[in-house]
Design an enzyme around this catalytic site. Structure first.
Site, PDB file in Angstrom:
ATOM      1  N   HIS A 308       2.608  13.601  -8.279  1.00 46.96           N
ATOM      2  CA  HIS A 308       1.207  13.622  -8.708  1.00 46.96           C
ATOM      3  C   HIS A 308       1.136  14.281 -10.075  1.00 46.96           C
ATOM      4  CE1 HIS A 308      -3.149  14.292  -8.629  1.00 46.96           C
ATOM      5  NE2 HIS A 308      -3.158  13.355  -7.708  1.00 46.96           N
ATOM      6  N   ASP A 366      -1.789   9.036  -0.858  1.00 48.15           N
ATOM      7  CA  ASP A 366      -1.493   7.638  -0.494  1.00 48.15           C
ATOM      8  C   ASP A 366      -0.330   7.501   0.479  1.00 48.15           C
ATOM      9  OD1 ASP A 366      -2.397   7.265  -3.768  1.00 48.15           O
ATOM     10  OD2 ASP A 366      -3.402   6.136  -2.183  1.00 48.15           O
TER      11      ASP A 366
HETATM   12  C1  SDX Z   1      -3.262   8.794  -6.993  1.00 51.59           C
HETATM   13  O1  SDX Z   1      -4.770  11.551 -10.812  1.00 51.59           O
HETATM   14  C2  SDX Z   1      -5.184  11.564  -9.614  1.00 51.59           C
HETATM   15  O2  SDX Z   1      -5.900  12.482  -9.183  1.00 51.59           O
HETATM   16  C3  SDX Z   1      -4.796  10.334  -8.794  1.00 51.59           C
HETATM   17  C4  SDX Z   1      -5.173  10.389  -7.310  1.00 51.59           C
HETATM   18  C5  SDX Z   1      -6.661  10.363  -7.107  1.00 51.59           C
HETATM   19  O3  SDX Z   1      -7.106  10.816  -6.035  1.00 51.59           O
HETATM   20  O4  SDX Z   1      -7.381   9.789  -7.965  1.00 51.59           O
HETATM   21  O5  SDX Z   1      -4.634  11.546  -6.703  1.00 51.59           O
HETATM   22  C6  SDX Z   1      -4.636   9.155  -6.572  1.00 51.59           C
HETATM   23  O6  SDX Z   1      -3.112   8.027  -7.903  1.00 51.59           O
HETATM   24  C7  SDX Z   1      -2.092   9.469  -6.328  1.00 51.59           C
HETATM   25  C8  SDX Z   1      -0.721   9.042  -6.960  1.00 51.59           C
HETATM   26  C9  SDX Z   1      -0.337   7.705  -6.320  1.00 51.59           C
HETATM   27  N1  SDX Z   1       0.815   7.120  -7.034  1.00 51.59           N
HETATM   28  C10 SDX Z   1       2.039   7.075  -6.442  1.00 51.59           C
HETATM   29  O7  SDX Z   1       2.300   7.549  -5.331  1.00 51.59           O
HETATM   30  C11 SDX Z   1       3.076   6.316  -7.265  1.00 51.59           C
HETATM   31  C12 SDX Z   1       4.383   7.124  -7.301  1.00 51.59           C
HETATM   32  N2  SDX Z   1       4.169   8.325  -8.124  1.00 51.59           N
HETATM   33  C13 SDX Z   1       4.567   8.276  -9.523  1.00 51.59           C
HETATM   34  O8  SDX Z   1       4.253   7.037 -10.115  1.00 51.59           O
HETATM   35  C14 SDX Z   1       4.104   9.514 -10.286  1.00 51.59           C
HETATM   36  O9  SDX Z   1       4.416  10.607  -9.523  1.00 51.59           O
HETATM   37  C15 SDX Z   1       2.659   9.647 -10.725  1.00 51.59           C
HETATM   38  C16 SDX Z   1       2.195   8.436 -11.476  1.00 51.59           C
HETATM   39  C17 SDX Z   1       1.786   9.865  -9.549  1.00 51.59           C
HETATM   40  C18 SDX Z   1       2.582  10.871 -11.618  1.00 51.59           C
HETATM   41  O10 SDX Z   1       3.229  10.537 -12.796  1.00 51.59           O
HETATM   42  P1  SDX Z   1       3.447  11.639 -13.920  1.00 51.59           P
HETATM   43  O11 SDX Z   1       2.535  12.798 -13.852  1.00 51.59           O
HETATM   44  O12 SDX Z   1       3.535  10.900 -15.202  1.00 51.59           O
HETATM   45  O13 SDX Z   1       4.824  12.237 -13.481  1.00 51.59           O
HETATM   46  P2  SDX Z   1       6.070  12.016 -14.265  1.00 51.59           P
HETATM   47  O14 SDX Z   1       6.317  10.552 -14.355  1.00 51.59           O
HETATM   48  O15 SDX Z   1       5.941  12.812 -15.525  1.00 51.59           O
HETATM   49  O16 SDX Z   1       7.146  12.669 -13.290  1.00 51.59           O
HETATM   50  C19 SDX Z   1       7.931  13.736 -13.675  1.00 51.59           C
HETATM   51  C20 SDX Z   1       9.351  13.417 -13.190  1.00 51.59           C
HETATM   52  C21 SDX Z   1       9.945  12.208 -13.901  1.00 51.59           C
HETATM   53  O17 SDX Z   1      11.346  12.388 -13.873  1.00 51.59           O
HETATM   54  P3  SDX Z   1      12.055  13.071 -15.194  1.00 51.59           P
HETATM   55  O18 SDX Z   1      11.630  12.227 -16.386  1.00 51.59           O
HETATM   56  O19 SDX Z   1      11.494  14.478 -15.248  1.00 51.59           O
HETATM   57  O20 SDX Z   1      13.525  13.028 -14.888  1.00 51.59           O
HETATM   58  O21 SDX Z   1       9.309  13.065 -11.796  1.00 51.59           O
HETATM   59  C22 SDX Z   1       9.764  11.736 -11.637  1.00 51.59           C
HETATM   60  C23 SDX Z   1       9.628  11.050 -12.981  1.00 51.59           C
HETATM   61  O22 SDX Z   1      10.582   9.985 -13.104  1.00 51.59           O
HETATM   62  N3  SDX Z   1       8.900  11.105 -10.632  1.00 51.59           N
HETATM   63  C24 SDX Z   1       9.335  10.377  -9.613  1.00 51.59           C
HETATM   64  C25 SDX Z   1       8.198  10.051  -8.880  1.00 51.59           C
HETATM   65  N4  SDX Z   1       7.120  10.566  -9.469  1.00 51.59           N
HETATM   66  C26 SDX Z   1       7.559  11.211 -10.556  1.00 51.59           C
HETATM   67  N5  SDX Z   1      10.587   9.973  -9.273  1.00 51.59           N
HETATM   68  C27 SDX Z   1      10.668   9.232  -8.147  1.00 51.59           C
HETATM   69  N6  SDX Z   1       9.627   8.877  -7.365  1.00 51.59           N
HETATM   70  C28 SDX Z   1       8.381   9.263  -7.712  1.00 51.59           C
HETATM   71  N7  SDX Z   1       7.342   8.906  -6.959  1.00 51.59           N
END
Ligand code: SDX
Length: 432
Positions: A308, A366
């Protein structure tokens, strides 16, 4: 007490500029940089707005480190346990919990606006039966503008309230119509004697051929899920509603843009993606392979329902839903659901893995919601429609706050230009 400020020093010139610091009720202070460009000739650069407050708001507060979520100051777990979606909608719109008479009047107003113009049903006939329901929802919600555009003065607070009641009331009717179109079944009209969520279940599952009995367990579980999705600060879809609304467009068009943004799998589309992922994993023995895929930078696969932008601790909504999963599935006679077992095993293995622990990636709202939706008989591709339905009071409350905020103006972010330097046109015959 003197105003708190921060000073920006330009190391190339030694010049210094001071900016006021503004404090909120909870959460980090903000540096008011409205005058930054005027005073320094420079912009800030913050892709994804990870460190940028786009507005001030009284509606919702998230503490990502503590894993807390407040709607108008009330903790989400207390609202989920003790309130109702309709009462939470009133709270988000008005800022206070309603007294008895106020709740009754609000419920009556919502009930009176649940029907949609009969000609709006024709829109659904234009969709192929297998159209994604979020495509239908986004299109039909936007089309409400065609029925109300000229009758709404968004600068009139009473008109804004009428808009809010209309969209909260009509969302279930439109969502259910999309579902019936998918199923090839006749639309079911709202019934004024039913509760908000009971009406939704009836419009989704009733058929002309037999009486439909609303299961109170399903009604309570769905109402709780709607509460948990009702608002969430300036998330991507809410920010989209605010930016669209900042142009003065019709609120139905703004909400439609929120639906479009929510649909993305990185946002509200994740609940559908989680169930598809669980089905792809299939068995606990395959979990390690998918965990490795999620960690592989060269693999676009991410563990859907994990991580998140704000929560770096447990998402409090996931905690509530995880508990509800067991209760609802047991009460529906579906205890021991294999996908719930798989989801819990996946969570256990992921949260024991350094990659997820170091990055503070926990299950979000989710991750478990789809398991309950599926248990209620909702098809996977419809999950995000229910997320949109739940988020509607939040979207419209944030829109109302934005329109009424004297500090708000049309949103117009700037950029860092890295394209070609200025150059003269080259006629075709001289291009080599
Ligand atoms: C919702 O914003 C809100 O409030 C949204 C929400 C709402 O109520 O409106 O809460 C609803 O959208 C919840 C999120 C649902 N999405 C998912 O479950 C999809 C999977 N999650 C990822 O896509 C991700 O975690 C996000 C999009 C939710 C957050 O993305 P960020 O903040 O850009 O996080 P990031 O990509 O900077 O992550 C940091 C690190 C990265 O690795 P490094 O570059 O540090 O090596 O964590 C990794 C990312 O690659 N990472 C994941 C991951 N989420 C982040 N790796 C594997 N699986 C994941 N799910």
């Amino acid at each position: 007490m003197s105003e708190k400020t921060v000073t920006l020093t330009d190391n190339s010139t030694g010049g210094q500029v001071e900016f006021p610091v503004r404090e909120g009720t909870h959460g980090p202070d903000v540096i008011d940089i409205k005058a930054l460009y005027q005073q320094t000739g420079r912009f800030t650069y913050d892709p994804g707005f990870t460190s940028t407050a786009s507005c001030r708001s009284d509606i919702t507060f998230i503490d990502g480190d503590k894993g807390t979520l407040l709607y108008r100051g009330y903790p989400i777990d207390q609202l989920a346990e003790q309130s109702s979606f309709l009462e939470v909608s009133y709270l988000l719109l008005n800022g206070e919990l309603p007294r008895q008479g106020e709740l009754e009047a609000f419920a009556e107003s919502i009930t009176r606006h649940t029907m949609v113009n009969e000609s709006l049903k024709n829109f659904f006939n234009g969709f192929h039966y297998n159209a994604h329901p979020m495509a239908m929802l986004t299109g039909v919600v936007g089309s409400l503008s065609a029925f109300y555009h000229d009758t709404i003065d968004i600068n009139d607070p009473d008109n804004r309230t009428l808009c809010a009641h209309r969209i909260i009331a009509k969302m279930p009717t439109i969502a259910a119509a999309a579902f019936k179109h998918m199923m090839g079944e006749p639309f079911v009209y709202p019934q004024n004697h039913l509760s908000y969520t009971g009406n939704l279940l009836n419009m989704l599952f009733a058929r002309p051929t037999e009486d439909f009995e609303i299961n109170p367990v399903a009604e309570k579980a769905l109402d709780q899920l709607l509460i948990l999705h009702a608002d969430h600060e300036q998330n991507a879809s809410t920010s989209t509603v605010r930016l669209a609304g900042s142009t003065g467009t019709n609120p139905f068009a703004a909400i439609s843009s929120g639906c479009a943004a929510l649909w993305g799998p990185a946002h509200g589309g994740a609940n559908e993606a989680v169930l598809n992922m669980l089905e792809e994993i299939g068995d606990v023995k395959n979990v390690p392979k998918f965990i490795e895929k999620a960690k592989d930078k060269d693999d676009p696969f991410r563990l859907m329902g994990f991580g998140h932008r704000v929560y770096k601790n447990h998402d409090p909504r996931a905690t509530v839903i995880r508990k509800a999963c067991h209760d609802v599935l047991a009460e529906l006679g579906m205890g021991g659901d294999p996908q719930l077992e798989l989801a819990m095993k996946l969570e256990e293995i992921a949260l024991a893995d350094d990659y997820f622990v170091e990055r503070k990636l926990y299950p979000n709202v989710d991750f478990y919601s789809g398991i309950i939706y599926r248990a209620l008989g909702i098809p996977t591709e419809f999950f995000t429609v229910l997320f949109a339905l739940g988020r509607t009071p939040g979207w419209i409350a944030q829109w109302m706050e934005m329109v009424a905020d004297p500090e708000q103006r049309i949103g117009r972010p700037r950029q860092l230009y890295t394209g070609a330097a200025k150059r003269d046109y080259v006629p075709l015959h001289r291009r080599t």
